[in-house]
Design a protein around this motif. Structure first.
Motif, PDB file in Angstrom:
ATOM      1  N   HIS A 111       5.716  34.689  12.067  1.00  0.00           N
ATOM      2  CA  HIS A 111       4.283  34.429  12.126  1.00  0.00           C
ATOM      3  C   HIS A 111       3.689  34.126  10.749  1.00  0.00           C
ATOM      4  CE1 HIS A 111       0.165  34.594  13.489  1.00  0.00           C
ATOM      5  NE2 HIS A 111      -0.099  35.545  12.606  1.00  0.00           N
ATOM      6  N   ASP A 112       4.209  34.776   9.710  1.00  0.00           N
ATOM      7  CA  ASP A 112       3.666  34.610   8.356  1.00  0.00           C
ATOM      8  C   ASP A 112       3.791  33.185   7.829  1.00  0.00           C
ATOM      9  OD1 ASP A 112       4.523  37.882   6.967  1.00  0.00           O
ATOM     10  OD2 ASP A 112       2.942  37.205   8.333  1.00  0.00           O
ATOM     11  N   LEU A 113       4.615  32.375   8.471  1.00  0.00           N
ATOM     12  CA  LEU A 113       4.758  30.989   8.037  1.00  0.00           C
ATOM     13  C   LEU A 113       3.686  30.072   8.623  1.00  0.00           C
ATOM     14  CD1 LEU A 113       8.637  30.512   8.112  1.00  0.00           C
ATOM     15  CD2 LEU A 113       7.158  30.837   6.127  1.00  0.00           C
ATOM     16  N   SER A 114       2.833  30.611   9.465  1.00  0.00           N
ATOM     17  CA  SER A 114       1.731  29.814  10.008  1.00  0.00           C
ATOM     18  C   SER A 114       0.830  29.352   8.875  1.00  0.00           C
ATOM     19  CB  SER A 114       0.917  30.644  11.006  1.00  0.00           C
ATOM     20  OG  SER A 114       1.696  31.009  12.127  1.00  0.00           O
ATOM     21  N   ALA A 115       0.657  28.041   8.764  1.00  0.00           N
ATOM     22  CA  ALA A 115      -0.131  27.443   7.669  1.00  0.00           C
ATOM     23  C   ALA A 115      -0.145  25.942   7.903  1.00  0.00           C
ATOM     24  CB  ALA A 115       0.495  27.758   6.302  1.00  0.00           C
ATOM     25  N   THR A 116      -0.829  25.224   7.010  1.00  0.00           N
ATOM     26  CA  THR A 116      -0.725  23.771   7.000  1.00  0.00           C
ATOM     27  C   THR A 116       0.164  23.372   5.828  1.00  0.00           C
ATOM     28  OG1 THR A 116      -2.891  23.473   8.025  1.00  0.00           O
ATOM     29  CG2 THR A 116      -1.979  21.587   6.837  1.00  0.00           C
ATOM     30  N   TYR A 117       1.117  22.502   6.100  1.00  0.00           N
ATOM     31  CA  TYR A 117       2.075  22.065   5.095  1.00  0.00           C
ATOM     32  C   TYR A 117       1.815  20.594   4.760  1.00  0.00           C
ATOM     33  CZ  TYR A 117       4.437  26.435   6.002  1.00  0.00           C
ATOM     34  OH  TYR A 117       4.714  27.765   6.123  1.00  0.00           O
ATOM     35  N   PHE A 118       1.687  20.328   3.478  1.00  0.00           N
ATOM     36  CA  PHE A 118       1.462  18.972   3.005  1.00  0.00           C
ATOM     37  C   PHE A 118       2.656  18.503   2.183  1.00  0.00           C
ATOM     38  CE2 PHE A 118      -2.969  18.281   4.039  1.00  0.00           C
ATOM     39  CZ  PHE A 118      -3.518  19.554   4.071  1.00  0.00           C
ATOM     40  N   CYS A 119       3.031  17.247   2.373  1.00  0.00           N
ATOM     41  CA  CYS A 119       3.942  16.626   1.429  1.00  0.00           C
ATOM     42  C   CYS A 119       3.155  15.602   0.616  1.00  0.00           C
ATOM     43  CB  CYS A 119       5.131  15.968   2.113  1.00  0.00           C
ATOM     44  SG  CYS A 119       4.741  14.549   3.146  1.00  0.00           S
ATOM     45  N   ALA A 120       3.640  15.316  -0.575  1.00  0.00           N
ATOM     46  CA  ALA A 120       2.990  14.351  -1.457  1.00  0.00           C
ATOM     47  C   ALA A 120       4.054  13.693  -2.313  1.00  0.00           C
ATOM     48  CB  ALA A 120       1.944  15.033  -2.342  1.00  0.00           C
ATOM     49  N   VAL A 121       3.800  12.472  -2.693  1.00  0.00           N
ATOM     50  CA  VAL A 121       4.667  11.781  -3.635  1.00  0.00           C
ATOM     51  C   VAL A 121       3.817  11.339  -4.813  1.00  0.00           C
ATOM     52  CG1 VAL A 121       6.342  11.015  -1.937  1.00  0.00           C
ATOM     53  CG2 VAL A 121       4.381   9.570  -2.454  1.00  0.00           C
ATOM     54  N   ASP A 122       4.450  11.166  -5.954  1.00  0.00           N
ATOM     55  CA  ASP A 122       3.629  10.774  -7.095  1.00  0.00           C
ATOM     56  C   ASP A 122       3.634   9.267  -7.292  1.00  0.00           C
ATOM     57  OD1 ASP A 122       6.117  12.168  -9.246  1.00  0.00           O
ATOM     58  OD2 ASP A 122       5.819  10.025  -8.832  1.00  0.00           O
ATOM     59  N   ASN A 123       2.609   8.839  -7.988  1.00  0.00           N
ATOM     60  CA  ASN A 123       2.389   7.436  -8.291  1.00  0.00           C
ATOM     61  C   ASN A 123       2.725   7.245  -9.766  1.00  0.00           C
ATOM     62  OD1 ASN A 123       1.340   4.951  -8.982  1.00  0.00           O
ATOM     63  ND2 ASN A 123      -0.404   5.129  -7.602  1.00  0.00           N
ATOM     64  N   ASP A 124       3.832   6.603 -10.016  1.00  0.00           N
ATOM     65  CA  ASP A 124       4.330   6.457 -11.386  1.00  0.00           C
ATOM     66  C   ASP A 124       3.298   5.944 -12.370  1.00  0.00           C
ATOM     67  OD1 ASP A 124       7.861   5.661 -11.292  1.00  0.00           O
ATOM     68  OD2 ASP A 124       6.761   7.365 -12.117  1.00  0.00           O
ATOM     69  N   SER A 125       2.357   5.155 -11.889  1.00  0.00           N
ATOM     70  CA  SER A 125       1.493   4.434 -12.814  1.00  0.00           C
ATOM     71  C   SER A 125       0.312   5.252 -13.308  1.00  0.00           C
ATOM     72  CB  SER A 125       0.984   3.152 -12.156  1.00  0.00           C
ATOM     73  OG  SER A 125       0.190   3.472 -11.025  1.00  0.00           O
TER      74      SER A 125
ATOM     75  N   GLU B 165       0.842  -1.194   0.000  1.00  0.00           N
ATOM     76  CA  GLU B 165       0.000   0.000   0.000  1.00  0.00           C
ATOM     77  C   GLU B 165       0.881   1.250   0.000  1.00  0.00           C
ATOM     78  OE1 GLU B 165      -2.528   0.296   3.400  1.00  0.00           O
ATOM     79  OE2 GLU B 165      -3.344   2.220   2.796  1.00  0.00           O
ATOM     80  N   LEU B 166       0.519   2.205  -0.816  1.00  0.00           N
ATOM     81  CA  LEU B 166       1.270   3.449  -0.883  1.00  0.00           C
ATOM     82  C   LEU B 166       0.904   4.342   0.282  1.00  0.00           C
ATOM     83  CD1 LEU B 166       0.754   4.171  -4.686  1.00  0.00           C
ATOM     84  CD2 LEU B 166       2.615   2.936  -3.586  1.00  0.00           C
ATOM     85  N   LYS B 167       1.897   4.775   1.023  1.00  0.00           N
ATOM     86  CA  LYS B 167       1.638   5.602   2.193  1.00  0.00           C
ATOM     87  C   LYS B 167       2.574   6.782   2.238  1.00  0.00           C
ATOM     88  CE  LYS B 167      -0.250   2.435   5.659  1.00  0.00           C
ATOM     89  NZ  LYS B 167      -0.025   1.832   6.990  1.00  0.00           N
ATOM     90  N   VAL B 168       2.048   7.880   2.749  1.00  0.00           N
ATOM     91  CA  VAL B 168       2.855   9.056   3.027  1.00  0.00           C
ATOM     92  C   VAL B 168       2.514   9.494   4.443  1.00  0.00           C
ATOM     93  CG1 VAL B 168       3.396  11.416   2.380  1.00  0.00           C
ATOM     94  CG2 VAL B 168       2.828   9.745   0.608  1.00  0.00           C
ATOM     95  N   GLU B 169       3.512   9.535   5.299  1.00  0.00           N
ATOM     96  CA  GLU B 169       3.278   9.864   6.704  1.00  0.00           C
ATOM     97  C   GLU B 169       4.055  11.115   7.083  1.00  0.00           C
ATOM     98  OE1 GLU B 169       2.398   5.359   8.387  1.00  0.00           O
ATOM     99  OE2 GLU B 169       4.282   6.354   8.890  1.00  0.00           O
ATOM    100  N   GLN B 170       3.346  12.065   7.639  1.00  0.00           N
ATOM    101  CA  GLN B 170       3.969  13.296   8.096  1.00  0.00           C
ATOM    102  C   GLN B 170       3.981  13.319   9.614  1.00  0.00           C
ATOM    103  OE1 GLN B 170       1.757  16.081   4.930  1.00  0.00           O
ATOM    104  NE2 GLN B 170       2.984  17.266   6.392  1.00  0.00           N
ATOM    105  N   ASN B 171       5.005  13.910  10.141  1.00  0.00           N
ATOM    106  CA  ASN B 171       4.987  14.212  11.573  1.00  0.00           C
ATOM    107  C   ASN B 171       5.888  15.397  11.863  1.00  0.00           C
ATOM    108  OD1 ASN B 171       7.691  13.190  12.952  1.00  0.00           O
ATOM    109  ND2 ASN B 171       7.146  11.731  11.365  1.00  0.00           N
ATOM    110  N   PRO B 172       5.487  16.200  12.830  1.00  0.00           N
ATOM    111  CA  PRO B 172       4.253  16.062  13.589  1.00  0.00           C
ATOM    112  C   PRO B 172       3.038  16.500  12.769  1.00  0.00           C
ATOM    113  CG  PRO B 172       5.330  18.087  14.203  1.00  0.00           C
ATOM    114  CD  PRO B 172       6.239  17.407  13.205  1.00  0.00           C
ATOM    115  N   LEU B 173       1.856  16.220  13.268  1.00  0.00           N
ATOM    116  CA  LEU B 173       0.634  16.672  12.609  1.00  0.00           C
ATOM    117  C   LEU B 173       0.252  18.076  13.057  1.00  0.00           C
ATOM    118  CD1 LEU B 173      -1.546  13.440  12.731  1.00  0.00           C
ATOM    119  CD2 LEU B 173       0.014  14.224  10.938  1.00  0.00           C
ATOM    120  N   PHE B 174       0.753  18.455  14.205  1.00  0.00           N
ATOM    121  CA  PHE B 174       0.474  19.779  14.738  1.00  0.00           C
ATOM    122  C   PHE B 174       1.733  20.285  15.421  1.00  0.00           C
ATOM    123  CE2 PHE B 174      -2.070  23.218  16.174  1.00  0.00           C
ATOM    124  CZ  PHE B 174      -1.594  23.552  17.427  1.00  0.00           C
ATOM    125  N   LEU B 175       2.032  21.542  15.180  1.00  0.00           N
ATOM    126  CA  LEU B 175       3.246  22.120  15.738  1.00  0.00           C
ATOM    127  C   LEU B 175       2.992  23.568  16.099  1.00  0.00           C
ATOM    128  CD1 LEU B 175       6.262  21.959  16.354  1.00  0.00           C
ATOM    129  CD2 LEU B 175       6.713  22.372  13.927  1.00  0.00           C
TER     130      LEU B 175
END
Lengths: 116, 111
Positions: free
Chosen positions: B81-95, B1-11
């Motif tokens: 303060h201006d960097l306050s936001a939600t940050y997402f990482c993602a990877v691509d699925n070759d197929s 299964e393809l998974k992407v895990e971020q941590n922490p979820l809240f900072l």
């Protein structure tokens, strides 16, 4: 990159009705995607829409509920049919140009849908 | 299964401090993307990392990629303060050209 607009930006709808969301891109793109994002959550892919072919839906999403059109390389629509409060969410369209050798996606501003 | 895990979820952090967000993934594509989302707004692309050892910097943000460890980091230097936001990482699925998304890290920077 690509500039993407979505209409409407937000709407409040009654349960049982349908809403069509439009996504317009300023350049021709191969891949268009429709996502749903609940508040505080990550993105959930609804479907991939390629011009000239049927949309490909992810598990849990069906064409009868979320029909998609992709009539040309710059435009797509997503319809949310027979809405219920559970459909309240932000709907995002994105595009991938593929021309840069990556699958980087560019996002529209989103449509905030509330179903009462 | 393809998974992407971020941590922490809240900072929550103070201005002026440094911190790192981690993104682990299980795909074999090795192309990784970082996005920023401000409250009530859409997603904005920050970085695209395409190869092992890739490092990209924009202002106080620096992203790196270790494909052998299947790990990317987003480092924040002297947070403002201006960097306050939600940050997402993602990877691509070759197929199928899709992106597999992490859960997002909500970053709050206090004055």
């Amino acid at each position: 990159s690509a500039v993407i607009s979505q209409k409407p930006s937000r709407d409040i709808c009654q349960r049982g009705t349908s809403l069509t969301i439009q996504c317009q891109v300023d350049s021709q793109v191969t891949m268009m995607f429709w996502y749903r994002q609940q508040p505080g959550q990550s993105l959930t892919l609804i479907a991939t829409a390629n011009q000239g072919s049927e949309a490909t839906y992810e598990s849990g999403f069906v064409i009868d509920k979320f029909p998609i059109s992709r009539p040309n390389l710059t435009f797509s629509t997503l319809t949310v049919s027979n809405m219920s409060p559970e459909d309240s969410s932000i709907y995002l369209c994105s595009v991938s140009t593929l021309g840069t050798g990556t699958y980087e996606q560019y996002f529209g501003p989103g449509t905030r849908l509330t179903v009462t | 299964e393809l998974k992407v895990e971020q941590n922490p979820l809240f900072l929550s952090m103070q201005e002026g401090k440094n911190y790192t967000i981690y993104c682990n993934y299980s795909t074999t594509s090795d192309r990784l993307y970082w996005y920023r989302q401000d409250p009530g707004k859409s997603l904005e692309s920050l970085f695209v990392l395409l190869s092992n050892g890739a490092v990209k910097q924009e202002g106080r943000l620096m992203a790196s990629l270790d494909t052998k460890a299947r790990l990317s980091t987003l480092h924040i230097t002297a947070a403002v303060h201006d960097l306050s936001a939600t940050y997402f990482c993602a990877v691509d699925n070759d197929s199928n050209y899709q992106l597999i998304w992490g859960a997002g890290t909500k970053l709050i920077i206090k004055p």
